[in-house]
Design a protein around this motif. Structure first.
Motif, PDB file in Angstrom:
ATOM      1  N   UNK A   4      17.272  -9.620 -10.344  1.00  0.00           N
ATOM      2  CA  UNK A   4      15.684  -9.673 -10.521  1.00  0.00           C
ATOM      3  C   UNK A   4      15.004 -10.823 -10.503  1.00  0.00           C
ATOM      4  N   UNK A   5      13.818 -11.122  -9.793  1.00  0.00           N
ATOM      5  CA  UNK A   5      13.358 -12.223  -9.435  1.00  0.00           C
ATOM      6  C   UNK A   5      11.686 -12.105  -9.931  1.00  0.00           C
ATOM      7  N   UNK A   6      11.388 -13.130 -10.172  1.00  0.00           N
ATOM      8  CA  UNK A   6       9.682 -13.236 -10.651  1.00  0.00           C
ATOM      9  C   UNK A   6       8.847 -13.679  -9.392  1.00  0.00           C
ATOM     10  N   UNK A   7       7.605 -12.904  -9.297  1.00  0.00           N
ATOM     11  CA  UNK A   7       6.967 -13.413  -8.212  1.00  0.00           C
ATOM     12  C   UNK A   7       5.832 -14.316  -8.807  1.00  0.00           C
ATOM     13  N   UNK A   8       5.056 -14.883  -7.773  1.00  0.00           N
ATOM     14  CA  UNK A   8       3.921 -15.813  -8.189  1.00  0.00           C
ATOM     15  C   UNK A   8       3.053 -15.386  -9.185  1.00  0.00           C
ATOM     16  N   UNK A   9       2.960 -14.055  -9.473  1.00  0.00           N
ATOM     17  CA  UNK A   9       1.932 -13.359 -10.363  1.00  0.00           C
ATOM     18  C   UNK A   9       2.613 -12.959 -11.597  1.00  0.00           C
ATOM     19  N   UNK A  10       4.145 -13.398 -11.624  1.00  0.00           N
ATOM     20  CA  UNK A  10       4.927 -12.928 -12.816  1.00  0.00           C
ATOM     21  C   UNK A  10       5.362 -11.528 -12.791  1.00  0.00           C
ATOM     22  N   UNK A  11       5.467 -10.699 -11.683  1.00  0.00           N
ATOM     23  CA  UNK A  11       6.155  -9.536 -11.737  1.00  0.00           C
ATOM     24  C   UNK A  11       7.438  -9.472 -11.331  1.00  0.00           C
ATOM     25  N   UNK A  12       8.374  -8.832 -11.742  1.00  0.00           N
ATOM     26  CA  UNK A  12       9.806  -8.845 -11.622  1.00  0.00           C
ATOM     27  C   UNK A  12       9.881  -7.827 -10.403  1.00  0.00           C
ATOM     28  N   UNK A  13      10.832  -8.358  -9.338  1.00  0.00           N
ATOM     29  CA  UNK A  13      11.151  -7.872  -8.278  1.00  0.00           C
ATOM     30  C   UNK A  13      12.425  -7.632  -7.989  1.00  0.00           C
ATOM     31  N   UNK A  14      13.231  -7.027  -6.993  1.00  0.00           N
ATOM     32  CA  UNK A  14      14.753  -7.107  -6.762  1.00  0.00           C
ATOM     33  C   UNK A  14      14.754  -6.841  -5.221  1.00  0.00           C
ATOM     34  N   UNK A  15      16.137  -6.455  -5.056  1.00  0.00           N
ATOM     35  CA  UNK A  15      16.578  -6.130  -3.684  1.00  0.00           C
ATOM     36  C   UNK A  15      15.873  -4.840  -3.535  1.00  0.00           C
ATOM     37  N   UNK A  16      15.360  -4.803  -1.967  1.00  0.00           N
ATOM     38  CA  UNK A  16      14.692  -3.427  -1.687  1.00  0.00           C
ATOM     39  C   UNK A  16      13.254  -3.495  -1.827  1.00  0.00           C
ATOM     40  N   UNK A  17      12.786  -4.384  -2.698  1.00  0.00           N
ATOM     41  CA  UNK A  17      11.315  -4.432  -3.214  1.00  0.00           C
ATOM     42  C   UNK A  17      10.614  -5.105  -1.987  1.00  0.00           C
ATOM     43  N   UNK A  18       9.382  -5.079  -1.957  1.00  0.00           N
ATOM     44  CA  UNK A  18       8.446  -5.759  -0.872  1.00  0.00           C
ATOM     45  C   UNK A  18       7.700  -6.900  -1.416  1.00  0.00           C
ATOM     46  N   UNK A  19       7.558  -7.751  -0.687  1.00  0.00           N
ATOM     47  CA  UNK A  19       6.623  -9.051  -1.347  1.00  0.00           C
ATOM     48  C   UNK A  19       5.802  -9.603  -0.064  1.00  0.00           C
ATOM     49  N   UNK A  20       4.794 -10.238  -0.408  1.00  0.00           N
ATOM     50  CA  UNK A  20       3.874 -10.902   0.572  1.00  0.00           C
ATOM     51  C   UNK A  20       4.045 -12.392   0.378  1.00  0.00           C
ATOM     52  N   UNK A  21       4.016 -13.125   1.253  1.00  0.00           N
ATOM     53  CA  UNK A  21       3.694 -14.469   0.925  1.00  0.00           C
ATOM     54  C   UNK A  21       2.552 -14.885   0.758  1.00  0.00           C
ATOM     55  N   UNK A  22       2.398 -16.225   0.156  1.00  0.00           N
ATOM     56  CA  UNK A  22       1.047 -16.550  -0.430  1.00  0.00           C
ATOM     57  C   UNK A  22      -0.029 -16.672   0.660  1.00  0.00           C
ATOM     58  N   UNK A  23       0.371 -16.745   1.797  1.00  0.00           N
ATOM     59  CA  UNK A  23      -0.626 -16.960   2.982  1.00  0.00           C
ATOM     60  C   UNK A  23      -0.955 -15.500   3.464  1.00  0.00           C
ATOM     61  N   UNK A  24      -0.452 -14.475   3.215  1.00  0.00           N
ATOM     62  CA  UNK A  24      -0.921 -13.029   3.353  1.00  0.00           C
ATOM     63  C   UNK A  24       0.030 -12.408   4.325  1.00  0.00           C
ATOM     64  N   UNK A  25       1.147 -13.245   4.753  1.00  0.00           N
ATOM     65  CA  UNK A  25       2.085 -12.509   5.679  1.00  0.00           C
ATOM     66  C   UNK A  25       3.052 -11.564   5.008  1.00  0.00           C
ATOM     67  N   UNK A  26       3.390 -10.515   5.810  1.00  0.00           N
ATOM     68  CA  UNK A  26       4.170  -9.637   4.957  1.00  0.00           C
ATOM     69  C   UNK A  26       3.664  -8.040   5.468  1.00  0.00           C
ATOM     70  N   UNK A  27       4.216  -7.047   4.775  1.00  0.00           N
ATOM     71  CA  UNK A  27       5.343  -7.294   3.704  1.00  0.00           C
ATOM     72  C   UNK A  27       6.735  -7.624   4.318  1.00  0.00           C
TER      73      UNK A  27
END
Length: 70
Positions: A4-27
């Motif tokens: 599990x990893x924490x994102x910039x806003x403090x939410x927990x994510x893990x393998x298989x989860x989607x994330x967006x970069x701070x400049x809006x790239x993604x998911x």
């Protein structure tokens, strides 16, 4: 146990989860790096971009939801 990893806003994510970069790239999907047990690989959904990051980078540069506009 799943990593599990924490994102910039403090939410927990893990393998298989989607994330967006701070400049809006993604998911991007968080995956284990195929050749390195220390780093992660973020794979762009529907694209060809792959990014290698240390797990601590997720908290610095990535959001669990689309980042806020400034």
């Amino acid at each position: 146990m799943a990593a599990k990893f924490r994102t910039r806003e403090g939410r927990k994510v893990g393998f298989g989860d989607h994330v967006w970069s701070q400049n809006g790239d993604g998911p991007f999907v968080i995956t284990p790096h195929p050749l390195d047990t220390v780093h992660l690989e973020l794979v762009e959904v529907g694209g060809s971009e792959r990014r290698t990051h240390h797990p601590d980078d997720i908290a610095l540069y990535y959001y669990a939801s689309v980042p806020p506009r400034r």
